[in-house]
Design a protein around this motif. Structure first.
Motif, PDB file in Angstrom:
ATOM      1  N   UNK A  33       0.829  -1.218   0.000  1.00 45.44           N
ATOM      2  CA  UNK A  33       0.000   0.000   0.000  1.00 45.44           C
ATOM      3  C   UNK A  33       0.859   1.262   0.000  1.00 45.44           C
ATOM      4  N   UNK A  34       2.017   1.206   0.629  1.00 46.76           N
ATOM      5  CA  UNK A  34       2.932   2.358   0.577  1.00 46.76           C
ATOM      6  C   UNK A  34       3.299   2.668  -0.871  1.00 46.76           C
ATOM      7  N   UNK A  35       3.449   1.614  -1.644  1.00 44.78           N
ATOM      8  CA  UNK A  35       3.966   1.791  -3.013  1.00 44.78           C
ATOM      9  C   UNK A  35       2.894   1.757  -4.095  1.00 44.78           C
ATOM     10  N   UNK A  37       0.974  -0.766  -5.059  1.00 46.15           N
ATOM     11  CA  UNK A  37       1.007  -1.984  -5.888  1.00 46.15           C
ATOM     12  C   UNK A  37       0.038  -3.006  -5.274  1.00 46.15           C
ATOM     13  N   UNK A 156       8.300   8.243   6.304  1.00 45.82           N
ATOM     14  CA  UNK A 156       7.887   6.890   5.905  1.00 45.82           C
ATOM     15  C   UNK A 156       7.780   5.994   7.147  1.00 45.82           C
ATOM     16  N   UNK A 159       4.669   6.759   8.828  1.00 43.76           N
ATOM     17  CA  UNK A 159       3.530   6.175   8.084  1.00 43.76           C
ATOM     18  C   UNK A 159       3.318   4.718   8.510  1.00 43.76           C
TER      19      UNK A 159
END
Lengths: 183, 183
Positions: A33-35, A37, A156, A159
């Motif tokens: 989810x961070x990226x 994808x 990050x 996050x």
């Protein structure tokens, strides 16, 4: 289609995040989810990386994956092999022996040694693999980090921490709700 | 699946036969049947080799393909590129910019330069291509010929000549039959 698929791309990008923090324990869901994808796709990649001894999983609400070894000891080639498995550049189907003049019974000389075409492809594959073995996850992570503002990696980390905290709160609420229902 | 498919394998093997004789003019059908590979598949490969300036076609019953240039000037890389077209080792989908922290508006620093993962893959691809560019069709043909008994290449030439002769006879018969029908 490219030789190395998106699984390799997603897997490598995830490992760079793990390499950028020694303390981060991240779930494959959070990393996905961070990226931006697909989560289910990423959930299939991490067991392959774990099996190859590239990451270690820690169970629990604060659990997640971390690198199993220093990032400087993990090469791009290892990650590619872990995710793709054996995937040669070229498959030789030994058509040398199928020559019409042999009438189905190829003489021994026709299959002597490796076919020159196959040998050329294997040399090319070796050169490719040598190059992938020269680059480590640490080098890539440092390169990526060098482009970001100083505060970014901290943001990050925050996050990820927020995601863990939200899960902890959701679980606590669930437990309280469970007690009320049973009480 | 391998990166380079059977079309590359079949195409290269055909070219080795053309390289082993300066005088041979061979149809893609005869080359396919000599090697026990599918004729329609081969018929699709030769126009690609012709378009890339690797072979030249000569029309007619005795026509066929021959190398357009000396075999020592044709590299494996050229043949691979002619048949496969652009086929990168890795496609970068720029997931750097998709980071959840950017909220859909990636800052300019996030996409600065080539992604390190992509750069690594491109270096590996260059090494692979360099190796394929180092080997010529002539080298491969000489390697293959060196394994065969001295008489073998002559037998292969004879096999091709017989095929042409059979076609010539079949056509002559067809013309005679045509005359009888019309007379």
């Amino acid at each position: 289609m490219a030789h190395f698929g998106t699984a390799v791309e997603y897997g490598l990008h995830c490992l760079l995040w793990l390499a950028r923090s020694n303390t981060l324990l991240a779930s494959s869901r959070d990393l996905a989810e961070l990226q931006g994808v697909p989560v289910p796709f990423m959930a299939k990649i991490f067991p392959l990386l774990e099996k190859a001894g590239i990451v270690i999983a820690q169970q629990g609400i604060e659990g997640g994956y971390r690198l199993a070894r220093p990032a400087g000891d993990i090469t791009v080639l290892e990650v590619v092999d872990a995710i793709e498995g054996p995937k040669p550049l070229f498959n030789c189907s030994e058509i040398r022996g199928r020559c019409a003049l042999f009438g189905g019974s190829p003489p021994s000389w026709s299959g002597r040694g490796v076919c020159g075409i196959h040998a050329t492809m294997m040399r090319a594959e070796s050169k490719m693999r040598e190059e992938l073995a020269r680059t480590t996850i640490q080098q890539l992570a440092m390169g990526a980090a060098s482009k970001a503002p100083k505060a970014f990696d901290g943001e990050v980390q925050q996050w990820f921490a927020t995601r863990v905290e939200l899960r902890r709160q959701a679980r606590a609420k669930g437990i309280r709700r469970g007690r009320k229902t049973s009480g």
